[in-house]
Each structure stands twice: as C-alpha cells, then as structure tokens.
Design an enzyme around this catalytic site. Structure first.
Site, PDB file in Angstrom:
ATOM      1  N   ASP A   1       1.957   5.315  -6.552  1.00 13.67           N
ATOM      2  CA  ASP A   1       0.968   6.320  -6.163  1.00 13.67           C
ATOM      3  C   ASP A   1       1.609   7.203  -5.098  1.00 13.67           C
ATOM      4  OD1 ASP A   1      -1.125   7.818  -5.185  1.00 13.67           O
ATOM      5  OD2 ASP A   1      -2.560   6.169  -5.134  1.00 13.67           O
TER       6      ASP A   1
ATOM      7  N   GLU B   1       0.350   7.509 -10.381  1.00 11.53           N
ATOM      8  CA  GLU B   1      -1.077   7.729 -10.194  1.00 11.53           C
ATOM      9  C   GLU B   1      -1.465   9.155  -9.815  1.00 11.53           C
ATOM     10  OE1 GLU B   1      -3.558   5.591 -10.516  1.00 11.53           O
ATOM     11  OE2 GLU B   1      -5.163   6.287  -9.211  1.00 11.53           O
TER      12      GLU B   1
ATOM     13  N   ASN C   1      -1.669  10.567 -13.822  1.00  7.16           N
ATOM     14  CA  ASN C   1      -2.536  11.554 -13.165  1.00  7.16           C
ATOM     15  C   ASN C   1      -3.118  12.540 -14.171  1.00  7.16           C
ATOM     16  OD1 ASN C   1      -3.530  12.980 -10.646  1.00  7.16           O
ATOM     17  ND2 ASN C   1      -2.342  14.622 -11.603  1.00  7.16           N
TER      18      ASN C   1
ATOM     19  N   SER D   1       0.850  -1.184   0.000  1.00  6.02           N
ATOM     20  CA  SER D   1       0.000   0.000   0.000  1.00  6.02           C
ATOM     21  C   SER D   1       0.891   1.240   0.000  1.00  6.02           C
ATOM     22  CB  SER D   1      -0.901  -0.010   1.228  1.00  6.02           C
ATOM     23  OG  SER D   1      -2.050   0.763   0.979  1.00  6.02           O
TER      24      SER D   1
ATOM     25  N   ASP E   1     -11.194  11.228 -10.990  1.00  8.85           N
ATOM     26  CA  ASP E   1     -10.800  10.712  -9.667  1.00  8.85           C
ATOM     27  C   ASP E   1     -10.585  11.869  -8.685  1.00  8.85           C
ATOM     28  OD1 ASP E   1      -8.681  10.183  -7.725  1.00  8.85           O
ATOM     29  OD2 ASP E   1      -8.192   8.328  -8.731  1.00  8.85           O
TER      30      ASP E   1
HETATM   31  P1  NAI Z   1      -3.646  20.597  -7.914  1.00  7.49           P
HETATM   32  O1  NAI Z   1      -2.280  21.050  -8.249  1.00  7.49           O
HETATM   33  O2  NAI Z   1      -4.697  20.546  -8.958  1.00  7.49           O
HETATM   34  O3  NAI Z   1      -4.247  21.488  -6.708  1.00  7.49           O
HETATM   35  C1  NAI Z   1      -3.532  21.920  -5.592  1.00  7.49           C
HETATM   36  C2  NAI Z   1      -3.903  23.389  -5.364  1.00  7.49           C
HETATM   37  O4  NAI Z   1      -3.367  23.839  -4.124  1.00  7.49           O
HETATM   38  C3  NAI Z   1      -3.334  24.313  -6.453  1.00  7.49           C
HETATM   39  O5  NAI Z   1      -4.377  25.037  -7.063  1.00  7.49           O
HETATM   40  C4  NAI Z   1      -2.365  25.206  -5.697  1.00  7.49           C
HETATM   41  O6  NAI Z   1      -2.331  26.541  -6.224  1.00  7.49           O
HETATM   42  C5  NAI Z   1      -2.926  25.179  -4.284  1.00  7.49           C
HETATM   43  N1  NAI Z   1      -1.970  25.508  -3.241  1.00  7.49           N
HETATM   44  C6  NAI Z   1      -0.657  25.159  -3.164  1.00  7.49           C
HETATM   45  N2  NAI Z   1      -0.113  25.670  -2.035  1.00  7.49           N
HETATM   46  C7  NAI Z   1      -1.106  26.301  -1.379  1.00  7.49           C
HETATM   47  C8  NAI Z   1      -1.167  26.996  -0.130  1.00  7.49           C
HETATM   48  N3  NAI Z   1      -0.096  27.139   0.647  1.00  7.49           N
HETATM   49  N4  NAI Z   1      -2.354  27.528   0.239  1.00  7.49           N
HETATM   50  C9  NAI Z   1      -3.457  27.403  -0.554  1.00  7.49           C
HETATM   51  N5  NAI Z   1      -3.449  26.768  -1.739  1.00  7.49           N
HETATM   52  C10 NAI Z   1      -2.284  26.214  -2.141  1.00  7.49           C
HETATM   53  O7  NAI Z   1      -3.472  19.155  -7.256  1.00  7.49           O
HETATM   54  P2  NAI Z   1      -4.642  18.074  -7.031  1.00  7.49           P
HETATM   55  O8  NAI Z   1      -4.707  17.182  -8.189  1.00  7.49           O
HETATM   56  O9  NAI Z   1      -5.851  18.789  -6.575  1.00  7.49           O
HETATM   57  O10 NAI Z   1      -4.008  17.213  -5.843  1.00  7.49           O
HETATM   58  C11 NAI Z   1      -3.829  17.766  -4.542  1.00  7.49           C
HETATM   59  C12 NAI Z   1      -3.272  16.695  -3.612  1.00  7.49           C
HETATM   60  O11 NAI Z   1      -4.229  15.656  -3.455  1.00  7.49           O
HETATM   61  C13 NAI Z   1      -2.019  16.002  -4.117  1.00  7.49           C
HETATM   62  O12 NAI Z   1      -1.189  15.702  -3.018  1.00  7.49           O
HETATM   63  C14 NAI Z   1      -2.553  14.720  -4.741  1.00  7.49           C
HETATM   64  O13 NAI Z   1      -1.569  13.754  -4.855  1.00  7.49           O
HETATM   65  C15 NAI Z   1      -3.659  14.384  -3.779  1.00  7.49           C
HETATM   66  N6  NAI Z   1      -4.745  13.530  -4.260  1.00  7.49           N
HETATM   67  C16 NAI Z   1      -5.457  12.877  -3.292  1.00  7.49           C
HETATM   68  C17 NAI Z   1      -6.523  12.074  -3.640  1.00  7.49           C
HETATM   69  C18 NAI Z   1      -7.263  11.349  -2.580  1.00  7.49           C
HETATM   70  O14 NAI Z   1      -8.057  10.459  -2.900  1.00  7.49           O
HETATM   71  N7  NAI Z   1      -7.088  11.646  -1.323  1.00  7.49           N
HETATM   72  C19 NAI Z   1      -6.939  11.900  -5.029  1.00  7.49           C
HETATM   73  C20 NAI Z   1      -6.156  12.670  -5.971  1.00  7.49           C
HETATM   74  C21 NAI Z   1      -5.112  13.457  -5.575  1.00  7.49           C
END
Ligand code: NAI
Length: 467
Positions: A131, A192, A217, A77, A226
């Site tokens: 991932d 991922e 991704n 995992s 997703d």
């Molecule tokens: P993204 O890049 O589309 O969005 C992140 C946003 O956070 C950006 O718009 C950025 O400007 C903003 N940001 C960065 N620093 C910041 C701060 N200090 N204050 C406020 N805003 C800030 O990325 P995405 O795709 O939304 O992914 C975000 C996270 O979630 C990643 O770590 C990703 O791997 C994870 N993820 C988790 C999932 C889950 O099921 N829990 C599913 C998909 C992604």
C-alpha cells in the site's frame, strides 16, 4: 515461526482487538465469501506473503483471509501512525508475525518493513500486498544496492531514504545476498493505492520493475469506492476527532479533485462547509464546478480558507509560504498517501515559527505575525492517523480485490509488467456486496443482452467505460 515473532505495542490488547475484528467481519461480506469459496482449496498454500498495509481492524480481516487460504503471512503497517494497536495484538495472538504499532519512528518503520519481508529461515516473500509501494521499493533498492552499494551513500535530505539506507546496510552486513535471493523467489505484488501504482508504472516504463504487479487500486470496486466513499466517511471523522471544529459555515479548501478529492469535498459540503477546490487537471476542475464548488489556486484561496485538505498524491501542494499567509486558526491536513504534500519538514525548520503540541497528532504553529495554524497528523494520512481509516464495508471491496489478486499472482505466473484484474472479477466483487445492503439485481433477458451487446452475466461494460 516462534511465538514471539512479532513486535507490537501490547499483546494484552488482543481480546479488545478480537471483538472489533468479529464486528468488522459482519460488515465485510466480500472477504468472508472469498474465505468460504476458496478456503477449503487453500489456493495460497506454500506462499510466503508479506504485507505492508495499515494494520487496522479491517486489515486484520484481510490477513486472516489470506491465512485461511493457506498463506504464510508476515505484516507491517505502511504508515507510522496508522496501526490500531488492538488489531495488531489480535493478529500476534493468533501466531501471525506482525511488526506494527501506532507512533513508530521513521527508523522503526523501515525496520518493521524489513521484518515483514524476512522469514526466520532467512527467506524473503513470494508475494507482497503493498500500500503505497514501500515494501516493493525496499525490495528494489535492496536488490540494486547489492550490485551497487554506493547508492546507499548518496546524499539525501529524505528522511525515509536515510532510514531505509541504514536498514539496507545492516541487511547487507548480515547477508550480502539476501535481496538477490529474495527477488529470485518473488512472484509478484498487488498494490493498493494510487501513489503505489504510480511507482509501479514508473518502474515499468524505466525497465526497472522486477516482478509482475497487479494494480488493485484501479479496479472500479476499489478506487471508485474506497478512494471516494471511504474518504467521504473517514476525512471529517478525523478532523473532528482532532479538533472538534464546527465544519458548517467554514470555508474548506480541497487540493486535488480526483477520487479522494471528490469524496473529501462531498463530505465537507455535506457538513455544510463552503468548498473551494484547487486542481491542475482541467477535466477535474470542470467536474468540481459542475458540483457547485469554486475552483481557484491555493494562493487565491488563502484569504478564505479555514480548513485545508490535500488529496493530490503530489508534493509541495501547501508550502510554508502558503501557511505563513493563512487565516488565524486555519486547520491543515493531508489525506494523500505521503506527507510531502504539505511542507511540514520545512515548516519544522523555520526558526521564527513556534510549534506547540495540543495533543498527539494535533500541533499548533505560531507565526511571528501572531496568526496560528493547526497541523493534523504531522501532515500524514489524517484519516488513519487521527481516525481509524475507512469503514469495514468499503474496505471489504478493496481487500476482496487484493485477495483475488494474490491468488492470481500465485496461480498464474506472468511476465514482468503491471496488470489489472479482469472486469468480470471486478463485477464479482461488487456482486458479493449487494445482498448485505438488501439490493436485488436486474437480470437482462437474452434479447436485451444481445441488443446492447453484453453477456447476460457480464461483463456489463467495455474496458474503456469510466463509471
Ligand atoms: P487521483 O489521481 O484520482 O487524484 C489526484 C488529483 O490531484 C488529480 O486530479 C490531479 O490532477 C490533482 N493534482 C495533482 N497535482 C496537483 C496540484 N499541484 N494542485 C492541485 N491538484 C493537483 O488520485 P486519488 O486516487 O484521488 O489519490 C490521491 C492520493 O490519495 C494518493 O496519494 C492516494 O494514494 C491516496 N489515497 C488515500 C486514501 C486514504 O484513505 N487516505 C485512500 C485512497 C487513496
């Protein structure tokens, strides 16, 4: 492979897991179609595939798809809390080596990752399904440490690095050339999530990337489904399983308004919370305003926030200082990949703050001024810690991309670099999911196709189109 080549919670859960896997398969038309299309040809025959990806019921369907396509698979995992023990048991019962249980320690986590990367004859993987990039990181650091062992003794406060260093030292003692031999046979990785993809581009930029990588991704049918619609369903599920809180009427603060933030904010708004967004990117901030959310800083939101969700993939977004000033009974959680979005480690080190476990993964922190906050899943991915991750249907989109990426890496050797799947495959993934929902696609006439300049059968958009 031996029959006991696995470490899981309880093999007795296999039947329970199998029933859930059978149920999930019906909701995963893309993966099942991929099995039917490629299964007979066994395009992954001979490929040793290591997975480091949440060991859930949906992932079990991915694993069994890779096996059906001919791969020799080992799995761990990618988060200490995300394994569904019944899914892991069902996979182990099929004789597929799996090293994952819910509630691993950080040391155990890295041990499991190493097990997933090591075959019994001492060989490493040809391919990795990653991932968050931890398996890829271990391959890179293991390789580097064989040339320069002192990197494993560099002082660090990072608990993951400390645990990984220990495993890498043990590995060097066992076989001083394991990682060099493994990298020599390593053909690629498909990644991922956003955070893992950031790592890949970083290595590529610094000239340190060791293999070709496919950024899954950023297939549209991954991040625009997703990350958005998956989180739209699994975030509130987790908050409710953890706290049973009434979301309606509360003020929710969503930090980050990228894909995950968009889905998270919408979910909370759909539950009739009033949503505040924090953003550093003016475009995303403006998008949040267009959806009717307020945009402010975390500091300015502190007098109002009842529920905080970090979605940034960045570090120190919610600090101990923030938590010390939150309203009484505020709920704090993270749905981004790593737990450093919230300063949980620092919070745990504060002598004047008392931690009380309410139930597994729900902790109350009492501050000296009398206010308390609730931390969910110790600041780790809340939807996989307290709930069971995204629904099968949306994961079918992500994992069909993963499967196509694995076939591509195995069949089409590439130069080192980070690639994306072609748009025509992205459209194909979407197409495979339409029937299930009773959709009927419009087919353009030849005249229409010529008029707008795209082939009748796609791709229907230029690469720069943003959806
Ligand atoms: P993204 O890049 O589309 O969005 C992140 C946003 O956070 C950006 O718009 C950025 O400007 C903003 N940001 C960065 N620093 C910041 C701060 N200090 N204050 C406020 N805003 C800030 O990325 P995405 O795709 O939304 O992914 C975000 C996270 O979630 C990643 O770590 C990703 O791997 C994870 N993820 C988790 C999932 C889950 O099921 N829990 C599913 C998909 C992604």
């Amino acid at each position: 492979m031996t029959n006991n080549d696995y470490k899981i919670k309880d093999i007795g859960l296999a039947e329970l897991g199998r029933k859930q896997i059978n149920m999930a398969e019906k909701e995963m038309p893309g993966l099942i179609a991929t099995r039917e299309k490629y299964g007979p040809q066994k395009p992954l025959k001979g490929a040793r595939v290591s997975g480091s990806l949440h060991m859930t019921v949906q992932t079990a369907v991915l694993i069994e798809t890779l096996v059906e396509l001919g791969a020799d698979v080992r799995w761990a995992s990618c988060n200490i809390f995300s394994t569904q023990d019944e899914a892991a048991a069902a996979i182990a019962a099929e004789g597929i080596p799996v090293f994952a249980w819910k509630g691993e320690t950080v040391d155990e986590y890295w041990w499991c990752t190493k097990q997933a990367l090591t075959w019994s004859d001492g060989k490493g993987p040809h391919l990795i399904v990653d991932d968050g990039g931890d398996a890829t990181l271990m391959m890179h650091r293991g390789y580097e440490a064989e040339d320069n062992p002192s990197i494993l003794d560099e002082p660090t406060e990072n608990k993951d690095l400390m645990a990984q260093n220990k495993i890498l030292k043990d590995s060097q003692a066992e076989d001083p050339q394991f990682w060099h031999k493994a990298v020599a046979e390593w053909k690629g990785v498909s990644e991922e999530t956003t955070t893992g993809v950031h790592r890949l581009y970083h290595w590529e930029k610094d000239g340190e990337l060791l293999v070709p990588a496919i950024n899954v991704n950023d297939s549209v049918t991954k991040s625009k489904f997703d990350n958005i619609y998956g989180c739209r369903e699994s975030l509130v599920d987790a908050i409710k399983r953890g706290t049973d809180v009434m979301v309606a009427g509360k003020v929710a603060v969503v930090c980050g308004y990228g894909d995950v933030g968009k889905g998270s904010a919408e979910a909370l708004a759909n539950h009739k919370a009033r949503v505040i967004v924090t953003e550093s990117d003016p475009i995303c901030a403006l998008q949040a305003l267009m959806e009717g959310y307020s945009v402010m800083t975390v500091e300015d939101a502190l007098p109002y926030g009842d529920i905080y969700v970090t979605t940034t993939g960045n570090r120190d977004v919610i600090t101990t200082d923030h938590m010390s000033k939150m309203k009484d009974q505020a709920i704090v959680c993270n749905i981004g990949h790593f737990d450093n979005e919230i300063q949980v480690d620092e919070l745990n080190k504060m002598n004047n703050v008392e931690k009380v476990e309410i139930k597994p993964q729900v902790d109350k922190y009492e501050f000296p001024d009398g206010h308390s906050i609730y931390m969910l899943a110790e600041g780790r991915l809340v939807n996989l810690g307290l709930a069971t991750g995204h629904p099968s249907f949306v994961m079918s989109n992500s994992f069909t991309n993963q499967t196509l990426a694995q076939i591509d890496l195995w069949e089409n050797p590439k130069d080192i670099g980070v690639y994306r799947l072609p748009k025509v495959l992205d459209e194909e993934v979407a197409r495979l999911h339409l029937d299930k929902l009773g959709a009927k696609l419009t087919k353009m006439t030849q005249e229409q196709a010529e008029y707008i300049g795209f082939p009748v059968d796609g791709p229907h958009k230029p690469d720069h189109y943003r959806y």
